[in-house]
Design a protein around this motif. Structure first.
Motif, short mmCIF file in Angstrom:
data_model
loop_
_atom_site.label_atom_id
_atom_site.label_comp_id
_atom_site.label_asym_id
_atom_site.label_seq_id
_atom_site.Cartn_x
_atom_site.Cartn_y
_atom_site.Cartn_z
N ASP A 1 1.45 4.73 5.06
CA ASP A 1 1.14 4.37 3.69
C ASP A 1 -0.30 4.76 3.34
OD1 ASP A 1 -0.51 2.48 4.83
OD2 ASP A 1 0.72 0.75 4.30
N LYS A 2 -0.74 4.40 2.15
CA LYS A 2 -2.05 4.85 1.65
C LYS A 2 -3.21 4.21 2.42
CE LYS A 2 -0.09 7.41 -1.39
NZ LYS A 2 -0.08 8.88 -1.20
N LEU A 3 -3.02 2.99 2.91
CA LEU A 3 -4.09 2.35 3.67
C LEU A 3 -4.27 3.03 5.03
CD1 LEU A 3 -6.21 0.15 3.90
CD2 LEU A 3 -4.43 -1.40 4.73
N TRP A 4 -3.15 3.43 5.64
CA TRP A 4 -3.21 4.16 6.91
C TRP A 4 -3.98 5.47 6.74
CZ3 TRP A 4 -0.67 8.95 7.53
CH2 TRP A 4 -0.73 9.49 8.81
N PHE B 1 0.81 -1.22 0.00
CA PHE B 1 0.00 0.00 0.00
C PHE B 1 0.85 1.27 0.00
CE2 PHE B 1 -2.71 -3.21 2.05
CZ PHE B 1 -3.82 -3.16 1.21
N LEU B 2 2.16 1.15 -0.29
CA LEU B 2 3.00 2.35 -0.32
C LEU B 2 2.60 3.26 -1.46
CD1 LEU B 2 6.54 0.96 0.52
CD2 LEU B 2 5.10 2.39 1.96
N LYS B 3 2.26 2.67 -2.60
CA LYS B 3 1.83 3.46 -3.75
C LYS B 3 0.32 3.60 -3.75
CE LYS B 3 5.75 2.20 -6.70
NZ LYS B 3 6.16 1.66 -8.02
N THR C 1 9.60 2.44 5.32
CA THR C 1 8.69 3.33 4.63
C THR C 1 9.17 3.68 3.22
OG1 THR C 1 9.75 5.27 5.65
CG2 THR C 1 7.81 4.37 6.76
N ASN C 2 10.44 3.36 2.92
CA ASN C 2 10.95 3.55 1.57
C ASN C 2 10.70 2.33 0.69
OD1 ASN C 2 11.87 6.15 1.80
ND2 ASN C 2 13.92 5.57 2.44
N GLY C 3 10.04 1.31 1.25
CA GLY C 3 9.69 0.15 0.45
C GLY C 3 10.48 -1.11 0.75
N ALA C 4 11.38 -1.08 1.74
CA ALA C 4 12.19 -2.25 2.05
C ALA C 4 11.43 -3.21 2.95
CB ALA C 4 13.49 -1.82 2.73
N ASP C 5 11.77 -4.49 2.85
CA ASP C 5 11.27 -5.49 3.79
C ASP C 5 12.12 -5.45 5.05
OD1 ASP C 5 9.18 -6.50 2.20
OD2 ASP C 5 10.60 -7.71 1.04
#
Length: 563
Positions: A175-178, A2-4, A105-109
């Motif tokens: 992220d976008k869901l938050w 949901f980052l994007k 938050t930059n997309g890393a696991d």
């Protein structure tokens, strides 16, 4: 996941029977949690079908507009951060360091080196299966900041030797869901971890060590624990510590520590000590008590259980002791006009730093909406192109502005063919992607492919490219003047918090007005509050004065003095 940005396809409220089935799904997926805590029987449940940025269809379930669950392939329910904040022990946790959060938050696991083990040997990562849902929290805060799936089983993680992916992240704070429902977004609740002291590490052979070793009631060492198990361990450790401490000298001292009057007085002194210089005087006594005194109290205050019975009686005593000055503006309306921060009791009062930090973090309300923006970083390869448009090497550019920049460059250098509508490359573009004519969208793709992709947590403090805030005066029924403020939301300012500050500081009615034939809303404040709004925006929200219009409409000094 949901980052994007994702695209909502449909939204439908669940009927009674469907809502009941959803409650049964939640209860089956998480049998150790009371379903009434998350989905009350009479709650409004909404089912939102979405299409993620990667083209994956998913389902989000909102309870009273708050997103509490989403679905994975196969229909597995995954709790969101809001669910984990309501019921912290719904999932087991992996803990990571505070500095790892920006990378997530930059997309890393979550990588294995970032996981903090709570034991040794085969149990250092618990006993979990591959693909199990896990929550992630921080070493300085037990509250969840992310949700994901275990990349390997616990035994496999141990055999990896501290390398590789631990959790594949699905959902993160910011992220976008938050931010699915912007009006309901919440910050991470602060639940601090227990700090270790010397008592947790007794010397070998000491009496404390022997007593802990010999005691059959002492729990076995915990190698990995959920939030609930950690709290139980803390409770047991606190009980052992209390047993080893001496009893109070007298019962009277214990009663005095729990005295409601003492709790109230300490909260009052703490409010003056921590907030005295920032109090927006004159301040309503009720607002002072509600916003400053109550939030500083170490325990819940019940005025009826004190000898004062009423707030006015307590404040009258504080006036007599010289702490504050209260003025009655009208019948039943009292305001604090000044405070004595040099009072000996205030100067010598020592606040509980840990308690005040915890209360401050819990009660602090964000002024700006936070948003995770997709960014592209100017690299060495693309620097020659972007420097011609005043962008520096290493500077981040929002993804939405790339196309605008490309259009500006093409138009400025006249590179668009009038018939084919293709871009004829100049020397800079030839070095960038070769000597071929491409469309504008293809040109954007070629340029962004040579840039570094990133994400950045942004707030309304960035004023570039935003419309000016406009203040104006209008007349309403009865020739009453009102102040209208437009374009505040463009700066990411949370309107609810801004309205609250206006009501407190200006003591004026404030509301949101929807004007016809306009997309955005306006704030309407009773009276001529232009100067107050300008001060609030520039000092509290740090909006540059050049971004605000209408200060010339403020009352002059003479009128303010007469008033």
């Amino acid at each position: 996941m949901f980052l994007k940005p994702y695209r909502p396809k449909s939204s439908a409220a669940l009927k009674g029977s469907d809502s009941k089935k959803f409650r049964q799904r939640v209860e089956a997926a998480f049998p150790h949690v009371s379903v009434d805590q998350l989905v009350p029987a009479k709650a409004a449940v909404t089912q939102v079908k979405i299409l993620t940025h990667g083209g994956v269809q998913s389902m989000v379930y909102c309870v009273d507009k708050l997103p509490l669950f989403f679905e994975l392939d196969g229909g597995q329910l995954v709790p969101t951060l809001y669910t984990l904040w309501i019921v912290p022990d719904i999932l087991p946790y992996f803990t990571t360091h505070e500095g790892v959060l920006p990378k997530l938050t930059n997309g890393a696991d979550l990588m294995l080196p970032g996981v903090v083990p709570l034991g040794v040997g085969l149990s250092m990562y618990g006993h979990f299966k591959k693909g199990q849902l896990m929550a992630v929290n921080l070493t300085n805060n037990k509250s969840a900041v992310g949700v994901g799936q275990l990349a390997r089983s616990s035994d496999e993680l141990y055999m990896c030797g501290g390398h590789g992916v631990a959790i594949k992240m699905l959902h993160l704070f910011g992220d976008k869901l938050w931010s699915h429902e912007p009006s309901l977004v919440q910050q991470i609740p602060l639940v601090k971890t227990k700090a270790l002291s010397g008592e947790d590490f007794p010397a070998l052979g000491s009496e404390t060590e022997r007593r802990k070793t010999a005691s059959p009631a002492t729990p076995a060492p915990v190698t990995f624990a959920t939030v609930a198990q950690t709290e139980e361990l803390e409770t047991e450790t606190a009980a052992l510590t209390l047993e080893s401490q001496e009893a109070p000298e007298s019962d009277e001292e214990a009663v005095e520590e729990a005295s409601p009057e003492l709790i109230l007085k300490n909260a009052f002194l703490s409010a003056l000590k921590n907030h005295g210089k920032k109090l927006p005087l004159p301040l309503l006594t009720s607002n002072f008590y509600r916003l400053y005194v109550v939030t500083e109290a170490t325990e819940q205050i019940d005025l009826k259980k004190t000898r004062y019975k009423k707030l006015s009686n307590f404040l009258a005593e504080m006036v007599d002791q010289g702490f504050i000055v209260v003025r009655e503006e009208s019948k039943g309306v009292d305001k604090i006009t000044s405070v004595d921060l040099e009072h000996p009791e205030v100067v010598n009062f020592i606040t509980d730093v840990k308690a005040s930090e915890a209360n401050g973090a819990a009660s602090e309300t964000p002024l700006f909406h936070s948003e995770l923006k997709e960014m592209y970083i100017v690299t060495d390869v693309t620097a020659a192109f972007f420097t011609k448009l005043n962008y520096k090497r290493g500077e981040g550019i929002p993804a939405g502005q790339i196309k605008k920049i490309v259009r500006e460059y093409v138009s400025k250098h006249g590179l668009l063919h009038p018939l084919t509508k293709l871009v004829r490359p100049d020397d800079t573009l030839i070095e960038l992607y070769g000597n071929r004519e491409v469309s504008l969208s293809e040109m954007c793709s070629l340029i962004t492919s040579k840039m570094e992709h990133s994400y950045q947590m942004c707030s309304g403090k960035d004023t570039s490219g935003k419309p000016l805030i406009q203040m104006s005066l209008a007349t309403r029924s009865g020739n009453k003047k009102v102040t209208l403020v437009s374009n505040i939301e463009a700066y990411g300012i949370i309107l609810a918090e801004f309205i609250k500050l206006c009501k407190q500081g200006a003591a004026a009615s404030t509301s949101v007005v929807k004007l016809p034939h306009q997309k955005h809303e306006q704030l309407q404040i009773q009276g001529n509050q232009v100067r107050f709004v300008h001060t609030l925006l520039t000092e509290t929200y740090k909006v540059p004065p050049k971004c605000i219009l209408g200060l010339e409409l403020a009352k002059d000094g003479k009128k303010n003095k007469k008033k």
